[in-house]
Write a protein that holds these residues in place. Sequence first.
Motif, mmCIF file in Angstrom:
data_model
loop_
_atom_site.group_PDB
_atom_site.id
_atom_site.type_symbol
_atom_site.label_atom_id
_atom_site.label_comp_id
_atom_site.label_asym_id
_atom_site.label_seq_id
_atom_site.Cartn_x
_atom_site.Cartn_y
_atom_site.Cartn_z
ATOM 1 N N GLU A 37 0.819 -1.205 0.000
ATOM 2 C CA GLU A 37 0.000 0.000 0.000
ATOM 3 C C GLU A 37 0.860 1.266 0.000
ATOM 4 O O GLU A 37 0.570 2.233 -0.704
ATOM 5 C CB GLU A 37 -0.933 -0.015 1.218
ATOM 6 C CG GLU A 37 -1.707 1.265 1.438
ATOM 7 C CD GLU A 37 -2.703 1.540 0.320
ATOM 8 O OE1 GLU A 37 -3.131 2.698 0.192
ATOM 9 O OE2 GLU A 37 -3.027 0.610 -0.425
ATOM 10 N N THR A 38 1.927 1.267 0.796
ATOM 11 C CA THR A 38 2.810 2.433 0.845
ATOM 12 C C THR A 38 3.440 2.678 -0.517
ATOM 13 O O THR A 38 3.506 3.815 -0.996
ATOM 14 C CB THR A 38 3.904 2.218 1.903
ATOM 15 O OG1 THR A 38 3.282 1.991 3.171
ATOM 16 C CG2 THR A 38 4.807 3.435 2.000
ATOM 17 N N VAL A 39 3.925 1.622 -1.152
ATOM 18 C CA VAL A 39 4.536 1.761 -2.474
ATOM 19 C C VAL A 39 3.518 2.267 -3.484
ATOM 20 O O VAL A 39 3.796 3.184 -4.274
ATOM 21 C CB VAL A 39 5.130 0.405 -2.927
ATOM 22 C CG1 VAL A 39 5.562 0.475 -4.398
ATOM 23 C CG2 VAL A 39 6.309 0.027 -2.056
ATOM 24 N N ALA A 40 2.327 1.677 -3.484
ATOM 25 C CA ALA A 40 1.308 2.090 -4.446
ATOM 26 C C ALA A 40 0.903 3.545 -4.240
ATOM 27 O O ALA A 40 0.728 4.297 -5.197
ATOM 28 C CB ALA A 40 0.085 1.182 -4.334
ATOM 29 N N ARG A 41 0.755 3.952 -2.993
ATOM 30 C CA ARG A 41 0.274 5.312 -2.717
ATOM 31 C C ARG A 41 1.312 6.374 -3.067
ATOM 32 O O ARG A 41 0.976 7.438 -3.573
ATOM 33 C CB ARG A 41 -0.133 5.432 -1.249
ATOM 34 C CG ARG A 41 -0.603 6.825 -0.867
ATOM 35 C CD ARG A 41 -1.449 6.775 0.366
ATOM 36 N NE ARG A 41 -2.685 6.054 0.132
ATOM 37 C CZ ARG A 41 -3.753 6.605 -0.442
ATOM 38 N NH1 ARG A 41 -3.735 7.866 -0.833
ATOM 39 N NH2 ARG A 41 -4.848 5.906 -0.640
ATOM 40 N N HIS A 42 2.580 6.112 -2.804
ATOM 41 C CA HIS A 42 3.602 7.133 -2.993
ATOM 42 C C HIS A 42 4.320 7.047 -4.344
ATOM 43 O O HIS A 42 4.783 8.067 -4.851
ATOM 44 C CB HIS A 42 4.629 7.062 -1.862
ATOM 45 C CG HIS A 42 4.081 7.469 -0.529
ATOM 46 N ND1 HIS A 42 3.929 8.782 -0.161
ATOM 47 C CD2 HIS A 42 3.620 6.741 0.508
ATOM 48 C CE1 HIS A 42 3.413 8.850 1.059
ATOM 49 N NE2 HIS A 42 3.216 7.619 1.479
ATOM 50 N N PHE A 43 4.422 5.850 -4.923
ATOM 51 C CA PHE A 43 5.168 5.702 -6.167
ATOM 52 C C PHE A 43 4.275 5.704 -7.406
ATOM 53 O O PHE A 43 4.639 6.250 -8.439
ATOM 54 C CB PHE A 43 5.994 4.415 -6.147
ATOM 55 C CG PHE A 43 7.256 4.503 -5.331
ATOM 56 C CD1 PHE A 43 7.548 5.635 -4.578
ATOM 57 C CD2 PHE A 43 8.159 3.455 -5.299
ATOM 58 C CE1 PHE A 43 8.712 5.715 -3.827
ATOM 59 C CE2 PHE A 43 9.335 3.518 -4.564
ATOM 60 C CZ PHE A 43 9.605 4.653 -3.816
ATOM 61 N N ARG A 44 3.110 5.053 -7.313
ATOM 62 C CA ARG A 44 2.252 4.927 -8.485
ATOM 63 C C ARG A 44 1.867 6.278 -9.094
ATOM 64 O O ARG A 44 1.938 6.439 -10.322
ATOM 65 C CB ARG A 44 1.003 4.118 -8.146
ATOM 66 C CG ARG A 44 -0.022 4.024 -9.271
ATOM 67 C CD ARG A 44 -1.239 3.248 -8.838
ATOM 68 N NE ARG A 44 -0.941 1.832 -8.724
ATOM 69 C CZ ARG A 44 -1.119 0.962 -9.697
ATOM 70 N NH1 ARG A 44 -1.604 1.374 -10.861
ATOM 71 N NH2 ARG A 44 -0.823 -0.307 -9.538
ATOM 72 N N PRO A 45 1.441 7.289 -8.303
ATOM 73 C CA PRO A 45 1.072 8.567 -8.918
ATOM 74 C C PRO A 45 2.208 9.189 -9.729
ATOM 75 O O PRO A 45 1.967 9.796 -10.768
ATOM 76 C CB PRO A 45 0.700 9.442 -7.711
ATOM 77 C CG PRO A 45 0.325 8.480 -6.647
ATOM 78 C CD PRO A 45 1.232 7.310 -6.839
ATOM 79 N N VAL A 46 3.431 9.038 -9.261
ATOM 80 C CA VAL A 46 4.573 9.591 -9.989
ATOM 81 C C VAL A 46 4.760 8.856 -11.312
ATOM 82 O O VAL A 46 5.006 9.460 -12.360
ATOM 83 C CB VAL A 46 5.857 9.493 -9.138
ATOM 84 C CG1 VAL A 46 7.048 10.067 -9.908
ATOM 85 C CG2 VAL A 46 5.673 10.238 -7.816
ATOM 86 N N ILE A 47 4.630 7.534 -11.280
ATOM 87 C CA ILE A 47 4.853 6.722 -12.474
ATOM 88 C C ILE A 47 3.824 7.024 -13.558
ATOM 89 O O ILE A 47 4.147 7.069 -14.744
ATOM 90 C CB ILE A 47 4.856 5.230 -12.110
ATOM 91 C CG1 ILE A 47 6.056 4.903 -11.217
ATOM 92 C CG2 ILE A 47 4.884 4.354 -13.361
ATOM 93 C CD1 ILE A 47 6.032 3.507 -10.639
ATOM 94 N N ILE A 48 2.575 7.234 -13.148
ATOM 95 C CA ILE A 48 1.528 7.488 -14.148
ATOM 96 C C ILE A 48 1.400 8.970 -14.479
ATOM 97 O O ILE A 48 0.509 9.373 -15.223
ATOM 98 C CB ILE A 48 0.170 6.932 -13.682
ATOM 99 C CG1 ILE A 48 -0.335 7.658 -12.440
ATOM 100 C CG2 ILE A 48 0.255 5.438 -13.453
ATOM 101 C CD1 ILE A 48 -1.697 7.174 -11.970
ATOM 102 N N GLY A 49 2.292 9.787 -13.921
ATOM 103 C CA GLY A 49 2.342 11.188 -14.308
ATOM 104 C C GLY A 49 1.489 12.117 -13.487
ATOM 105 O O GLY A 49 1.266 13.261 -13.874
ATOM 106 N N ARG A 50 1.011 11.652 -12.321
ATOM 107 C CA ARG A 50 0.218 12.509 -11.454
ATOM 108 C C ARG A 50 1.084 13.068 -10.340
ATOM 109 O O ARG A 50 2.117 12.503 -9.984
ATOM 110 C CB ARG A 50 -0.953 11.727 -10.848
ATOM 111 C CG ARG A 50 -1.974 11.277 -11.863
ATOM 112 C CD ARG A 50 -2.988 10.352 -11.247
ATOM 113 N NE ARG A 50 -3.725 10.977 -10.159
ATOM 114 C CZ ARG A 50 -4.597 10.323 -9.403
ATOM 115 N NH1 ARG A 50 -4.824 9.041 -9.615
ATOM 116 N NH2 ARG A 50 -5.231 10.955 -8.443
ATOM 117 N N ASP A 51 0.628 14.173 -9.783
ATOM 118 C CA ASP A 51 1.313 14.779 -8.654
ATOM 119 C C ASP A 51 1.082 13.915 -7.425
ATOM 120 O O ASP A 51 -0.059 13.663 -7.045
ATOM 121 C CB ASP A 51 0.742 16.187 -8.401
ATOM 122 C CG ASP A 51 1.476 16.918 -7.295
ATOM 123 O OD1 ASP A 51 2.282 16.262 -6.589
ATOM 124 O OD2 ASP A 51 1.245 18.128 -7.138
#
Length: 413
Positions: A133-147
Amino acid sequence: MTVIPNLAAVAPSPEHDAGRSDRTRFRAFVRDKATEAILRDALGDLLQDENTIRRADLATTRQALQRDLAPNVLILDVSGEEHPLRVLDDLAQFVEPGVRVLVIGDTQDMEFYRQAIRSLGVLEYLAKPLNRETVARHFRPVIIGRDPTDLQIRAGRIITVTGVRGGVGATTIATNLASHLGEATRRHTLLIDADLHGGTSALMLSVETADALRTALEHPERVDEVFLQRGARSVSDRLHVLCAEEALDRPAVIRPELAADLLDLLRKHYHFIVVDVPRYITPFNRVFLDAAHQRVLVMDGSLGSIRDTLRFLAMPAGATQSRPPIVVLNHEGYTGMLHRKEVVAALGQTPEVVIPHAPKSLVRAATIGKPATRSRGPLRNAMEALSQEITVAVSTSPPAPKGRSLIARLMAR
């Protein structure tokens, strides 16, 4: 270490980076098998090939960065390094401008965090131990181009628990999860039983039902501290229950937007709101599912359960969900059910939590109205694992300015 001011004016914007078609979306270089597994589980749908996430030491990482075109987003693991800041500084010369860098490490020191974020331009740093959950919440938005600050949590988190079929034990899971969060982790937790006519959460916790939930849904403007003290039934100082037991001949006519308003108000008072949501996709139930920060799906090893789990997994995610639903395989080993390997093969994924069939302890706990997690056993172990999956470590440091790449300061020299 030289720090160059106004780096945002030098580095390309995140939106520009996210749109580079000649680069892969992201690459990750990690140090151990456990970290690789967590990243694959949390970011699996974003992987472009098997080499997107690689286990590599420092020398291998350096060679890869020298040889290959950098991705839009680069994840670096500097755990085990005596001087991790020096390692990042060394790798800077091999990273192209505009690359958004995310770092994993084992350093808990706040000064390291500040140096990595403010001086080296790292966008986010996560310290081990990690969870999905921590990885998804903090890393995923960056990877898909979101702030990444778009998903920052400033209020309580909503966790929905849904049984994909009747009788799989969703209410047991929801009740014991709420109990664990409230009593074991000492977080202010509210359990909502969204079955207004036939919910059994109150029975499992030996508390009386009231008309508080219906009143709150019909008149959310009345929800205040006094209402919560009187309407939400107290199980302990950190666990409360909001439930109903409406007459069977009284249909619940509730506008969905009022349920959403109620959740917004409750998030200001509780760290976690666990909602036992019936499996029927009504407008009322859909409000809870769409508002959830994390959905939990409970299944057993039957063919029908596997079919319906796949259907629930295919449902669109809500705006606040940063990872797919957590799948709980309940009643493992029950006579006539498929074996775990067969369930995994049919689902195409491994359930995050597996609970063996233990009817005696659960029936006794439900009969005496006490959570089974208060006693040692497989259910308590499962709730510890489930709570670890949904717990988020929220950074207390200020977010990094947009547009700072790892080597922007080198370009400005």
